[in-house]
Design an enzyme around this catalytic site. Structure first.
Site, PDB file in Angstrom:
ATOM      1  N   ILE A   1       0.819  -1.217   0.000  1.00 44.33           N
ATOM      2  CA  ILE A   1       0.000   0.000   0.000  1.00 44.33           C
ATOM      3  C   ILE A   1       0.859   1.275   0.000  1.00 44.33           C
ATOM      4  O   ILE A   1       0.411   2.313  -0.481  1.00 44.33           O
ATOM      5  CB  ILE A   1      -0.987  -0.020   1.194  1.00 44.33           C
ATOM      6  CG1 ILE A   1      -2.177   0.915   0.939  1.00 44.33           C
ATOM      7  CG2 ILE A   1      -0.283   0.282   2.511  1.00 44.33           C
ATOM      8  CD1 ILE A   1      -3.328   0.731   1.910  1.00 44.33           C
TER       9      ILE A   1
ATOM     10  N   ASN B   1      -2.269   1.497  15.803  1.00 38.09           N
ATOM     11  CA  ASN B   1      -2.713   1.177  17.173  1.00 38.09           C
ATOM     12  C   ASN B   1      -3.070   2.496  17.852  1.00 38.09           C
ATOM     13  O   ASN B   1      -2.813   3.576  17.302  1.00 38.09           O
ATOM     14  CB  ASN B   1      -1.644   0.402  17.946  1.00 38.09           C
ATOM     15  CG  ASN B   1      -0.363   1.175  18.073  1.00 38.09           C
ATOM     16  OD1 ASN B   1      -0.331   2.248  18.680  1.00 38.09           O
ATOM     17  ND2 ASN B   1       0.702   0.660  17.491  1.00 38.09           N
TER      18      ASN B   1
ATOM     19  N   GLY C   1       3.712  -4.604  11.039  1.00 42.83           N
ATOM     20  CA  GLY C   1       2.775  -4.774   9.932  1.00 42.83           C
ATOM     21  C   GLY C   1       2.739  -3.588   8.993  1.00 42.83           C
ATOM     22  O   GLY C   1       3.764  -2.953   8.697  1.00 42.83           O
ATOM     23  N   VAL C   2       1.549  -3.273   8.517  1.00 41.78           N
ATOM     24  CA  VAL C   2       1.401  -2.186   7.551  1.00 41.78           C
ATOM     25  C   VAL C   2       1.735  -0.839   8.198  1.00 41.78           C
ATOM     26  O   VAL C   2       2.260   0.076   7.537  1.00 41.78           O
ATOM     27  CB  VAL C   2      -0.006  -2.214   6.915  1.00 41.78           C
ATOM     28  CG1 VAL C   2      -1.095  -1.806   7.868  1.00 41.78           C
ATOM     29  CG2 VAL C   2      -0.058  -1.387   5.639  1.00 41.78           C
ATOM     30  N   ASP C   3       1.483  -0.716   9.479  1.00 39.06           N
ATOM     31  CA  ASP C   3       1.812   0.511  10.217  1.00 39.06           C
ATOM     32  C   ASP C   3       3.321   0.793  10.153  1.00 39.06           C
ATOM     33  O   ASP C   3       3.760   1.907   9.822  1.00 39.06           O
ATOM     34  CB  ASP C   3       1.355   0.308  11.674  1.00 39.06           C
ATOM     35  CG  ASP C   3       1.338   1.575  12.502  1.00 39.06           C
ATOM     36  OD1 ASP C   3       1.501   2.666  11.931  1.00 39.06           O
ATOM     37  OD2 ASP C   3       1.146   1.466  13.728  1.00 39.06           O
TER      38      ASP C   3
ATOM     39  N   GLY D   1      -4.183  -8.846  10.492  1.00 36.25           N
ATOM     40  CA  GLY D   1      -2.822  -9.325  10.726  1.00 36.25           C
ATOM     41  C   GLY D   1      -2.602  -9.548  12.213  1.00 36.25           C
ATOM     42  O   GLY D   1      -3.148 -10.477  12.815  1.00 36.25           O
TER      43      GLY D   1
ATOM     44  N   TYR E   1      -3.816  -8.139  14.699  1.00 35.53           N
ATOM     45  CA  TYR E   1      -5.050  -8.104  15.508  1.00 35.53           C
ATOM     46  C   TYR E   1      -5.972  -9.301  15.274  1.00 35.53           C
ATOM     47  O   TYR E   1      -7.025  -9.413  15.882  1.00 35.53           O
ATOM     48  CB  TYR E   1      -5.798  -6.782  15.289  1.00 35.53           C
ATOM     49  CG  TYR E   1      -5.201  -5.602  16.020  1.00 35.53           C
ATOM     50  CD1 TYR E   1      -4.124  -5.750  16.880  1.00 35.53           C
ATOM     51  CD2 TYR E   1      -5.719  -4.316  15.857  1.00 35.53           C
ATOM     52  CE1 TYR E   1      -3.576  -4.662  17.557  1.00 35.53           C
ATOM     53  CE2 TYR E   1      -5.183  -3.221  16.538  1.00 35.53           C
ATOM     54  CZ  TYR E   1      -4.110  -3.403  17.381  1.00 35.53           C
ATOM     55  OH  TYR E   1      -3.580  -2.327  18.059  1.00 35.53           O
TER      56      TYR E   1
HETATM   57  N1  AR6 Z   1       0.667  -3.133   2.281  1.00 33.60           N
HETATM   58  C1  AR6 Z   1      -0.567  -3.674   2.314  1.00 33.60           C
HETATM   59  N2  AR6 Z   1      -0.983  -4.525   3.277  1.00 33.60           N
HETATM   60  C2  AR6 Z   1      -0.075  -4.879   4.208  1.00 33.60           C
HETATM   61  C3  AR6 Z   1       1.250  -4.371   4.250  1.00 33.60           C
HETATM   62  C4  AR6 Z   1       1.605  -3.461   3.218  1.00 33.60           C
HETATM   63  N3  AR6 Z   1       2.837  -2.916   3.152  1.00 33.60           N
HETATM   64  N4  AR6 Z   1       1.900  -4.932   5.321  1.00 33.60           N
HETATM   65  C5  AR6 Z   1       1.019  -5.757   5.921  1.00 33.60           C
HETATM   66  N5  AR6 Z   1      -0.165  -5.739   5.253  1.00 33.60           N
HETATM   67  P1  AR6 Z   1      -1.433  -5.571  10.350  1.00 33.60           P
HETATM   68  P2  AR6 Z   1      -3.677  -5.120  12.233  1.00 33.60           P
HETATM   69  C6  AR6 Z   1      -1.430  -6.438   5.551  1.00 33.60           C
HETATM   70  O1  AR6 Z   1      -0.829  -6.595  11.252  1.00 33.60           O
HETATM   71  O2  AR6 Z   1      -4.034  -6.552  12.182  1.00 33.60           O
HETATM   72  C7  AR6 Z   1       0.651  -2.880  14.086  1.00 33.60           C
HETATM   73  O3  AR6 Z   1       1.719  -3.194  14.944  1.00 33.60           O
HETATM   74  C8  AR6 Z   1      -1.360  -7.698   6.378  1.00 33.60           C
HETATM   75  O4  AR6 Z   1      -1.042  -8.825   5.558  1.00 33.60           O
HETATM   76  O5  AR6 Z   1      -0.542  -4.590   9.705  1.00 33.60           O
HETATM   77  O6  AR6 Z   1      -4.774  -4.102  12.099  1.00 33.60           O
HETATM   78  C9  AR6 Z   1      -0.147  -1.698  14.595  1.00 33.60           C
HETATM   79  O7  AR6 Z   1       0.686  -0.726  15.214  1.00 33.60           O
HETATM   80  C10 AR6 Z   1      -2.778  -7.771   6.931  1.00 33.60           C
HETATM   81  O8  AR6 Z   1      -3.645  -8.411   5.991  1.00 33.60           O
HETATM   82  O9  AR6 Z   1      -2.576  -4.698  11.128  1.00 33.60           O
HETATM   83  C11 AR6 Z   1      -1.082  -2.352  15.559  1.00 33.60           C
HETATM   84  O10 AR6 Z   1      -0.471  -2.567  16.822  1.00 33.60           O
HETATM   85  C12 AR6 Z   1      -3.192  -6.316   7.038  1.00 33.60           C
HETATM   86  O11 AR6 Z   1      -2.224  -5.565   6.336  1.00 33.60           O
HETATM   87  C13 AR6 Z   1      -1.392  -3.684  14.924  1.00 33.60           C
HETATM   88  O12 AR6 Z   1      -0.265  -3.964  14.108  1.00 33.60           O
HETATM   89  C14 AR6 Z   1      -3.287  -5.791   8.466  1.00 33.60           C
HETATM   90  O13 AR6 Z   1      -2.256  -6.362   9.232  1.00 33.60           O
HETATM   91  C15 AR6 Z   1      -2.603  -3.602  14.029  1.00 33.60           C
HETATM   92  O14 AR6 Z   1      -2.922  -4.900  13.598  1.00 33.60           O
END
Ligand code: AR6
Length: 175
Positions: free
Chosen positions: A14, A27, A35-37, A122, A124
């Site tokens: 993204i 968060n 993750g994406v953050d 992810g 969460y």
């Molecule tokens: N582009 C698109 N999607 C992505 C990317 C990317 N670069 N990287 C991961 N994903 P997550 P959550 C997908 O864990 O579950 C963080 O530490 C991934 O495959 O990023 O909402 C925050 O600070 C998954 O399908 O977010 C919070 O503490 C989706 O993005 C916590 O994680 C969401 O995964 C939030 O957890």
């Protein structure tokens, strides 16, 4: 023929998307994470964290907006998804609220195009299939009521997630 040409599914990172706004699955501290953050904070640069520090965090189901800094996207909309606790803690309504609040902010900032990651699926641990249905259902409902944003992209990190979104689109929009 797509069920709704205003809704698209994309597989990839993204942080690379040149849209008006990308959504961050943050968060409640808004100070970065994994993750994406983590990917968004790394790609946007340290200035993003400075702006985030001024926002005093964000509640689950709410959203806040910042500039995009080094990203190709103009804005970043930070929303905080629910942590999956079995489904009895209002998770579905909180997840739908993340999508609605993000769409409202995008609309208020005249964004024509925006992209969502699969919020909460992810770290969460929200079940992916259910999360995709909430995402598609909430976004399509909003788009039916509003002309802006014009286009919403569901940005999936892998092909398996993109297929879940295609299935949700077929189920919800094509009947
Ligand atoms: N582009 C698109 N999607 C992505 C990317 C990317 N670069 N990287 C991961 N994903 P997550 P959550 C997908 O864990 O579950 C963080 O530490 C991934 O495959 O990023 O909402 C925050 O600070 C998954 O399908 O977010 C919070 O503490 C989706 O993005 C916590 O994680 C969401 O995964 C939030 O957890």
């Amino acid at each position: 023929m797509d069920a709704n040409p205003r809704i698209q599914v994309h597989t990839g990172d993204i942080t690379k998307l040149a849209v008006d706004a990308i959504v961050n699955a943050a968060n409640s501290s808004l100070l970065g994470g994994g993750g994406v953050d983590g990917a968004i904070h790394r790609a946007a640069g340290r200035e993003l964290e400075f702006e985030c520090r001024m926002l005093n965090g964000c509640k689950v189901g709410e959203a806040k907006i910042t500039k995009g800094y080094k990203l190709p996207a103009r804005y970043i909309i930070h929303t905080v998804g629910p942590f999956w606790q079995g489904g009895g803690k209002g998770e579905a309504e909180l997840l739908a609220s993340c999508y609605r609040r993000s769409l409202e902010l995008a609309r208020a900032h005249d964004c024509l195009t925006m992209a969502f990651p699969a919020i909460s699926t992810g770290i969460y641990r929200y079940p992916k299939h259910e999360a995709a249905e909430i995402a598609v259902g909430t976004v399509s409902h909003f788009l039916a009521l509003h002309a802006m944003p014009e286009t919403v992209i569901f940005c999936c990190f892998d092909q398996a997630m993109a297929e879940l979104y295609q299935q949700a689109i077929a189920y919800i929009l094509e009947g």
